[in-house]
Design a protein around this motif. Structure first.
Motif, PDB file in Angstrom:
ATOM      1  N   SER A 202       0.862  -1.476   0.055  1.00 44.76           N
ATOM      2  CA  SER A 202       0.157  -0.033   0.146  1.00 44.76           C
ATOM      3  C   SER A 202       0.942   1.191  -0.005  1.00 44.76           C
ATOM      4  O   SER A 202       0.338   2.309  -0.183  1.00 44.76           O
ATOM      5  CB  SER A 202      -0.946  -0.057   1.142  1.00 44.76           C
ATOM      6  OG  SER A 202      -0.202  -0.117   2.651  1.00 44.76           O
TER       7      SER A 202
ATOM      8  N   ASP B 125       5.483  -0.133   3.233  1.00 40.98           N
ATOM      9  CA  ASP B 125       4.308  -1.384   3.549  1.00 40.98           C
ATOM     10  C   ASP B 125       4.991  -2.739   3.352  1.00 40.98           C
ATOM     11  O   ASP B 125       4.632  -3.695   2.584  1.00 40.98           O
ATOM     12  CB  ASP B 125       3.192  -1.320   2.763  1.00 40.98           C
ATOM     13  CG  ASP B 125       2.217  -2.377   3.235  1.00 40.98           C
ATOM     14  OD1 ASP B 125       2.261  -2.978   4.398  1.00 40.98           O
ATOM     15  OD2 ASP B 125       1.380  -2.607   2.390  1.00 40.98           O
TER      16      ASP B 125
ATOM     17  N   SER C 271      -0.813   2.479  -6.715  1.00 41.20           N
ATOM     18  CA  SER C 271      -1.294   1.098  -6.732  1.00 41.20           C
ATOM     19  C   SER C 271      -1.184   1.020  -8.238  1.00 41.20           C
ATOM     20  O   SER C 271      -1.546  -0.185  -8.603  1.00 41.20           O
ATOM     21  CB  SER C 271      -2.309   0.912  -5.864  1.00 41.20           C
ATOM     22  OG  SER C 271      -3.318   1.634  -6.324  1.00 41.20           O
TER      23      SER C 271
END
Length: 248
Positions: free
Chosen positions: A127, A131, A166
């Protein structure tokens, strides 16, 4: 480490594995492939299951001086799941002979070598660029080449590590920078997460200023690995146990 697609394991179900997935037998096959390529000996057919995994083969040279860490001699792999029987043999030779950071491994080096096999598992989109966990995850980064798609830092200048891209538009390989580090690299180098990501950006080919917006624009995929390492003496004993008394 090289031969990396832009989207490792993209669109595929993450490979799950237990800690016994990677065994000395995998390393013995890599050693056997290299030994036979250098000596014209007859290879011993693999006896382990022919499963499919993304994999890396690493060759290190062990120091004759106690306490010194092994020296990297080659490390190349593939993020696409491969037959272990074919993939280990193929990348044992690619890593030994085609890693352009090093000269080709020669027969006289065999007694000093150790071989590491890493079977990659548990691919996940992170994320953010932070992360992931040092000591657990390897990282693969993708980012648009800043020389083609420049970024501008946020007006506040405040770091925002919890906003990571993302999704990246489809770009050609020239327009993208990619790099990876296997899970064992970060602890060996003593890097924290930010240092690892910045070193990956450098490894990908960017030598300019690294900004927070650039870090936030990274697509990071984390993964785990099951790894095994054996040395030359262990391989020699294995080959002798498999009816080759001439090896020494």
């Amino acid at each position: 480490m090289s031969l990396l697609p832009i989207d490792p394991a993209g669109g595929q179900t993450a490979v799950k594995a237990d800690k016994k997935t990677c065994t000395p037998e995998h390393c013995f096959q890599a050693f056997d492939t290299l030994y036979c390529a250098l000596t014209d000996s007859t290879p011993i057919p693999p006896s382990f299951p022919d499963e499919k995994f993304p994999l890396f083969v690493t060759w290190n040279s062990r120091s004759s001086r106690p306490g010194r860490a092994p020296r990297l001699r080659g490390c190349i792999g593939n993020f696409q799941p491969m037959s272990l029987h074919e993939g280990i043999a193929e990348y044992a030779l690619i890593s030994a002979f085609e890693d352009d950071r090093f000269r080709k491994i020669e027969e006289k080096e065999l007694p000093s070598l150790e071989c590491g096999i890493s079977l990659l598992t548990d691919f996940e989109d992170a994320s953010s660029y932070l992360d992931w966990t040092i000591g657990t995850h390897g990282i693969h980064i993708s980012l648009p080449n800043p020389s083609i798609y420049p970024t501008s830092d946020s007006a506040s200048g405040a770091p925002s590590p919890f906003s990571s891209s993302s999704f990246l538009p489809r770009l050609t390989s020239r327009q993208m920078l990619t790099a990876t580090y296997l899970p064992d690299v970060m602890p060996e180098q003593g890097w924290d997460q930010r240092e690892a990501v910045e070193n990956a950006i450098r490894k990908a080919g960017w030598d300019g200023v690294i900004t927070e917006d650039m870090r936030r624009g990274i697509r990071l995929r984390r993964y785990q690995s099951r790894r095994c390492v054996v040395g030359w003496d262990e391989y020699v004993q294995w080959r002798k146990n498999n009816a080759d008394e001439d090896i020494c």
